[in-house]
Scaffold this motif. Structure first.
Motif, PDB file in Angstrom:
ATOM      1  N   PHE A  35       0.719  -1.099   0.007  1.00 18.60           N
ATOM      2  CA  PHE A  35       0.074   0.091  -0.012  1.00 18.60           C
ATOM      3  C   PHE A  35       0.840   1.228  -0.029  1.00 18.60           C
ATOM      4  O   PHE A  35       1.833   1.284   0.685  1.00 18.60           O
ATOM      5  N   TYR A  36       0.419   2.416  -0.966  1.00 16.70           N
ATOM      6  CA  TYR A  36       1.218   3.546  -0.992  1.00 16.70           C
ATOM      7  C   TYR A  36       0.383   4.722  -0.698  1.00 16.70           C
ATOM      8  O   TYR A  36      -0.990   4.659  -1.081  1.00 16.70           O
ATOM      9  N   THR A  37       0.764   5.647  -0.025  1.00 19.03           N
ATOM     10  CA  THR A  37       0.145   6.909  -0.050  1.00 19.03           C
ATOM     11  C   THR A  37       1.028   8.161  -0.181  1.00 19.03           C
ATOM     12  O   THR A  37       2.206   8.065   0.275  1.00 19.03           O
ATOM     13  N   ALA A  38       0.500   9.147  -0.374  1.00 15.83           N
ATOM     14  CA  ALA A  38       1.583  10.378  -0.355  1.00 15.83           C
ATOM     15  C   ALA A  38       0.949  11.406   0.821  1.00 15.83           C
ATOM     16  O   ALA A  38      -0.049  11.619   1.153  1.00 15.83           O
ATOM     17  N   ILE A  39       2.280  11.973   1.424  1.00 10.35           N
ATOM     18  CA  ILE A  39       1.869  13.274   2.238  1.00 10.35           C
ATOM     19  C   ILE A  39       3.026  14.132   2.001  1.00 10.35           C
ATOM     20  O   ILE A  39       3.859  13.953   1.184  1.00 10.35           O
ATOM     21  N   TYR A  40       2.818  15.216   2.695  1.00  8.60           N
ATOM     22  CA  TYR A  40       3.547  16.487   2.333  1.00  8.60           C
ATOM     23  C   TYR A  40       4.874  16.121   3.010  1.00  8.60           C
ATOM     24  O   TYR A  40       5.112  15.527   3.949  1.00  8.60           O
ATOM     25  N   HIS A  41       6.061  16.780   2.177  1.00  7.33           N
ATOM     26  CA  HIS A  41       7.340  16.713   2.642  1.00  7.33           C
ATOM     27  C   HIS A  41       7.362  17.495   3.945  1.00  7.33           C
ATOM     28  O   HIS A  41       6.667  18.611   3.970  1.00  7.33           O
ATOM     29  N   PRO A  42       8.145  17.359   4.853  1.00  7.89           N
ATOM     30  CA  PRO A  42       8.464  18.040   6.202  1.00  7.89           C
ATOM     31  C   PRO A  42       8.889  19.714   5.873  1.00  7.89           C
ATOM     32  O   PRO A  42       8.402  20.304   6.527  1.00  7.89           O
ATOM     33  N   ALA A  43       9.543  19.793   4.699  1.00  9.32           N
ATOM     34  CA  ALA A  43       9.806  21.091   4.373  1.00  9.32           C
ATOM     35  C   ALA A  43       8.634  21.858   3.903  1.00  9.32           C
ATOM     36  O   ALA A  43       8.543  23.089   4.260  1.00  9.32           O
ATOM     37  N   ALA A  44       7.601  21.053   3.400  1.00 13.03           N
ATOM     38  CA  ALA A  44       6.343  21.973   3.108  1.00 13.03           C
ATOM     39  C   ALA A  44       5.685  22.403   4.283  1.00 13.03           C
ATOM     40  O   ALA A  44       4.880  23.539   4.253  1.00 13.03           O
ATOM     41  N   LEU A  45       5.692  21.613   5.180  1.00 11.53           N
ATOM     42  CA  LEU A  45       5.043  21.901   6.444  1.00 11.53           C
ATOM     43  C   LEU A  45       5.771  23.100   7.070  1.00 11.53           C
ATOM     44  O   LEU A  45       5.099  24.024   7.803  1.00 11.53           O
ATOM     45  N   LEU A  46       7.068  23.349   6.936  1.00  8.33           N
ATOM     46  CA  LEU A  46       7.555  24.280   7.678  1.00  8.33           C
ATOM     47  C   LEU A  46       7.248  25.772   6.780  1.00  8.33           C
ATOM     48  O   LEU A  46       7.270  26.788   7.610  1.00  8.33           O
TER      49      LEU A  46
END
Length: 75
Positions: A35-46
């Motif tokens: 199973f695969y899913t995408a999440i935001y990169h940590p830099a995007a959260l910063l």
């Protein structure tokens, strides 16, 4: 083994199906039993803290998927 894509581009690379950037958050792809899913990169959260609630919801969904697929992981 399960995976988490770090970007939509990476998700497309893993997927036999065509993943789209317009896919809703929490969209899961399965290929060869993985199973695969995408999440935001940590830099995007910063750069954009408003993405944090969505990301934390995605992380909770990942934890739930792990419990569903591999219940012994949290026992």
């Amino acid at each position: 083994m399960n995976g988490i894509a770090r970007s939509r581009r990476e998700q497309r690379g893993w997927s036999a199906a065509k993943a789209k950037a317009q896919d809703p958050p929490g969209h899961w792809l399965e290929k060869d039993g993985v199973f695969y899913t995408a999440i935001y990169h940590p830099a995007a959260l910063l750069r954009d803290p408003s993405k944090k609630p969505d990301t934390f919801a995605d992380l909770r969904a990942i934890r739930a998927k792990i419990r569903e697929v591999c219940p012994e992981a949290y026992s």
